[in-house]
Scaffold this motif. Structure first.
Motif: not given
Length: 90
Positions: A20-36
């Protein structure tokens, strides 16, 4: 991912806080979800349940574990509606 955020599920990764600390924006969270989901093979329902669990834990902490605290969860029809329902369920 092009934004420098990586998702790691090896023995070195110990806590969600690091992710969570590495994700700073909504777009990054979306990319993390997609990658997972797409690259790591993690079912989307697991991603949603883990997100909901983190929210519920934070709400409990913010309400000082007060069993009488009243919480209102509003869910729309968009992509995050399921997240709200999962929070309410938990």
């Amino acid at each position: 991912m092009s934004n420098g955020v990586t998702l790691s599920f090896d023995e070195e990764w110990k806590s969600a806080e690091e992710l969570i600390a590495s994700a700073k924006t909504m777009q990054q969270m979306k990319e993390l979800d997609k990658d997972a989901i797409e690259n790591k093979g993690i079912p989307s329902v697991w991603v949603m349940e883990n997100a909901a669990r983190a929210v519920v834990e934070e709400v409990i902490a913010l309400t000082d574990n007060d069993a009488k605290a009243k919480i209102c969860i509003v869910c729309g029809a968009g992509n995050n509606g399921g997240d709200g329902v999962a929070c309410a369920y938990m």
